[in-house]
Design a protein around this motif. Structure first.
Motif, PDB file in Angstrom:
ATOM      1  N   LEU A  18      16.279  -3.525   5.833  1.00 13.37           N
ATOM      2  CA  LEU A  18      17.367  -4.338   6.362  1.00 13.37           C
ATOM      3  C   LEU A  18      18.303  -4.634   5.194  1.00 13.37           C
ATOM      4  N   PRO A  19      19.611  -4.608   5.419  1.00 13.10           N
ATOM      5  CA  PRO A  19      20.552  -4.866   4.318  1.00 13.10           C
ATOM      6  C   PRO A  19      20.240  -6.193   3.612  1.00 13.10           C
ATOM      7  N   GLY A  20      20.184  -6.126   2.291  1.00  9.92           N
ATOM      8  CA  GLY A  20      19.947  -7.328   1.495  1.00  9.92           C
ATOM      9  C   GLY A  20      18.494  -7.761   1.384  1.00  9.92           C
ATOM     10  N   ARG A  21      17.567  -7.026   1.988  1.00  9.36           N
ATOM     11  CA  ARG A  21      16.151  -7.391   1.948  1.00  9.36           C
ATOM     12  C   ARG A  21      15.373  -6.392   1.118  1.00  9.36           C
ATOM     13  N   ASP A  22      14.549  -6.906   0.216  1.00  6.52           N
ATOM     14  CA  ASP A  22      13.685  -6.074  -0.617  1.00  6.52           C
ATOM     15  C   ASP A  22      12.402  -5.746   0.132  1.00  6.52           C
ATOM     16  N   PHE A  23      11.566  -4.905  -0.479  1.00  8.37           N
ATOM     17  CA  PHE A  23      10.205  -4.727   0.018  1.00  8.37           C
ATOM     18  C   PHE A  23       9.248  -5.196  -1.072  1.00  8.37           C
ATOM     19  N   ARG A  24       8.045  -5.581  -0.659  1.00  8.88           N
ATOM     20  CA  ARG A  24       7.034  -6.047  -1.605  1.00  8.88           C
ATOM     21  C   ARG A  24       5.955  -4.981  -1.720  1.00  8.88           C
ATOM     22  N   PHE A  25       5.588  -4.704  -2.960  1.00  7.01           N
ATOM     23  CA  PHE A  25       4.547  -3.736  -3.262  1.00  7.01           C
ATOM     24  C   PHE A  25       3.415  -4.472  -3.964  1.00  7.01           C
ATOM     25  N   SER A  26       2.183  -4.258  -3.503  1.00 13.77           N
ATOM     26  CA  SER A  26       1.023  -4.898  -4.122  1.00 13.77           C
ATOM     27  C   SER A  26      -0.109  -3.899  -4.291  1.00 13.77           C
ATOM     28  N   LEU A  27      -0.852  -4.085  -5.372  1.00 14.30           N
ATOM     29  CA  LEU A  27      -2.093  -3.353  -5.621  1.00 14.30           C
ATOM     30  C   LEU A  27      -3.194  -4.380  -5.800  1.00 14.30           C
ATOM     31  N   VAL A  77      -9.118   0.783  -4.473  1.00 19.04           N
ATOM     32  CA  VAL A  77      -7.840   0.116  -4.719  1.00 19.04           C
ATOM     33  C   VAL A  77      -7.132   0.006  -3.384  1.00 19.04           C
ATOM     34  N   ARG A  78      -6.548  -1.138  -3.150  1.00 14.68           N
ATOM     35  CA  ARG A  78      -5.790  -1.358  -1.917  1.00 14.68           C
ATOM     36  C   ARG A  78      -4.306  -1.382  -2.261  1.00 14.68           C
ATOM     37  N   VAL A  79      -3.545  -0.530  -1.602  1.00 15.76           N
ATOM     38  CA  VAL A  79      -2.096  -0.468  -1.753  1.00 15.76           C
ATOM     39  C   VAL A  79      -1.497  -1.161  -0.535  1.00 15.76           C
ATOM     40  N   GLU A  80      -0.578  -2.105  -0.776  1.00 11.78           N
ATOM     41  CA  GLU A  80       0.089  -2.797   0.327  1.00 11.78           C
ATOM     42  C   GLU A  80       1.597  -2.719   0.116  1.00 11.78           C
TER      43      GLU A  80
END
Length: 148
Positions: A71-80, A87-90
């Motif tokens: 969505l314009p102006g919205r980041d995404f979150r990356f987690s390990l 290992v869990r990737v989210e």
């Protein structure tokens, strides 16, 4: 066949890494690099099978977030998360109404198509994967990769 399962509760003492990245191709590429770098910091060598697998899965989930969850102006979150034995990737994006299919589309199996094979890769490499929409604003797609 691997299926979409509910997100597992994670103990508070689990080593984890989280970053907010721009919903762009550059952000998706950065997620992959950060994943490999973080695994190395946790003692998983760059050239190991686990590192390569986490890199591929991270790249696919991040690319999907940028392509389908943006969505314009919205980041995404990356987690390990470094859990015992894996290992869990989210990857969390801003489009909870766009859940991934539980099975890839029939056309995705063809090598002639330009897209649609990402979830096939995730399904092939991950022990388990799934998706959760916890609120009206986000969804998290996750995958667990064996890492001994």
């Amino acid at each position: 066949m691997k299926s979409i399962d509910a997100v597992t509760e994670v103990p508070a003492q689990v080593p984890q890494f989280t970053a907010r990245l721009s919903s762009t191709g550059r952000g998706a590429r950065l997620a992959r690099r950060l994943a490999v770098q973080q695994l190395a910091a946790w003692g998983v060598p760059y050239d190991s099978e686990a590192s390569h697998t986490v890199a591929v899965v991270t790249a696919e989930l991040a690319a999907n977030a940028v392509t389908h969850g943006r969505l314009p102006g919205r980041d995404f979150r990356f987690s390990l998360l470094r859990l015992p034995g894996h290992v869990r990737v989210e990857v969390t994006d801003a489009r909870p109404e766009r859940l991934p299919p539980t099975a890839p589309a029939a056309g995705a199996r063809s090598l002639e198509t330009d897209s649609g094979r990402g979830l096939l890769l995730v399904s092939a490499y991950a022990e388990r994967w799934g998706c959760e929409a916890w609120d009206a604003c986000t969804k998290t797609v996750w995958a667990e990769i064996a890492c001994r």
